[in-house]
Design an enzyme around this catalytic site. Structure first.
Site, short mmCIF file in Angstrom:
data_model
loop_
_atom_site.label_atom_id
_atom_site.label_comp_id
_atom_site.label_asym_id
_atom_site.label_seq_id
_atom_site.Cartn_x
_atom_site.Cartn_y
_atom_site.Cartn_z
CE LYS A 1 24.45 -4.96 -1.63
NZ LYS A 1 24.55 -3.48 -1.73
CG ASP B 1 24.60 0.17 -2.47
OD1 ASP B 1 23.70 -0.57 -2.03
OD2 ASP B 1 24.97 1.21 -1.89
CB THR C 1 19.77 -2.88 -3.41
OG1 THR C 1 19.30 -2.13 -2.29
CG2 THR C 1 18.63 -3.75 -3.93
CG ASP D 1 19.37 2.92 0.28
OD1 ASP D 1 18.61 3.87 0.06
OD2 ASP D 1 18.99 1.73 0.37
CG ASP E 1 27.29 3.50 0.48
OD1 ASP E 1 26.91 4.12 1.48
OD2 ASP E 1 26.62 2.59 -0.03
#
Length: 257
Positions: free
Chosen positions: A185, A22, A56, A24, A208
């Site tokens: 994802k 990922d 992402t 961010d 996250d």
């Protein structure tokens, strides 16, 4: 802060052939930059023959510079899996939101005075950069809200999560991200694995937020950042350090050393 293990990962590392990252809150720090340590770890993993795939919520236009700086990738998963690109940045897979759902999302935006943002084939639109034409004139890939008010956010979530045609996640505690059902994802990485003749057990996925949970659950090795939402940490094989502490580099080292 040290990596914290939820289960025994001994022996898993040698099976990892693909690392999904990922951006961010994960690969990039709070300044939106990839640290030298993270970049070096990505480079080392690639040199050892491991595929490193960015996975992402961003569109390609908002992550291509990072991808190019890190060097050639086999594939790039963008918009939470709404689009997948190959190493030449050619589109190889795309799934669009039905206009009927976008119309309802737009109604919710107007009813509650919400900040909105979106990814379409024609471009990126948000409250500061609104679209000019009719909803039906665009090919929608993802629609999102950012809602500071907890009660209002819950009202929106309750309605959206009751719609089994939608995939509802977030990339921060205050936002909501909407893709077509089945677009996430994990599903995108499964396609990538098939193209590369790999299995999901060969994947280490690092993230996250809620839009990372699917790939963390399905990967052979799911890793949560130290700054991750608690629900993400609960699903992970282990918790690495935060995105301001080179957490990606620390996770990669567990695989390549």
């Amino acid at each position: 802060m040290e990596c914290r293990y939820r289960e025994d990962v001994t022996g898993m590392a040698e099976d990892i052939k693909l690392i999904a990252l990922d951006l961010d809150g994960t690969l990039v720090n709070h300044a939106g930059e990839v640290s030298e340590a993270n970049a070096a770890a990505v480079k080392e993993a690639k040199e050892k023959g491991i595929h490193v795939v960015l996975s992402t919520g961003r569109s390609l236009s908002r992550c291509r510079n990072i991808s190019e700086a890190l060097g050639r990738s086999s594939y790039i998963v963008t918009i939470n899996g709404g689009e997948i690109y190959n190493h030449d940045y050619e589109l190889v897979d795309q799934t669009k939101l039905d206009h009927s759902h976008v119309n309802r999302l737009w109604e919710l935006k107007k009813e509650h005075g919400l900040y909105f943002w979106s990814s379409t084939v024609q471009g990126l639109y948000n409250t500061q950069n609104p679209f000019d034409n009719e909803i039906e004139d665009y090919d929608w890939l993802k629609f999102g809200f950012d809602i500071e008010d907890d009660e209002v956010r819950q009202v929106i979530l309750d309605e959206l999560q009751a719609n089994d045609a939608l995939e509802v996640t977030n990339s921060s505690p205050t936002n909501i991200e909407v893709n077509p059902v089945g677009v996430n994802k994990a599903a995108a990485l499964l396609k990538v694995c098939q193209w590369l003749d790999l299995d999901m057990k060969n994947v280490m996925a690092v993230g996250d937020s809620m839009n990372d949970i699917a790939m963390i659950r399905e990967a052979g090795l799911g890793v949560a950042m130290g700054n991750a939402q608690q629900i993400v940490k609960d699903e992970a094989s282990f918790v690495t350090t935060s995105n301001s502490e080179d957490g990606v580099a620390a996770a990669i080292k567990k695989v390549i050393e």
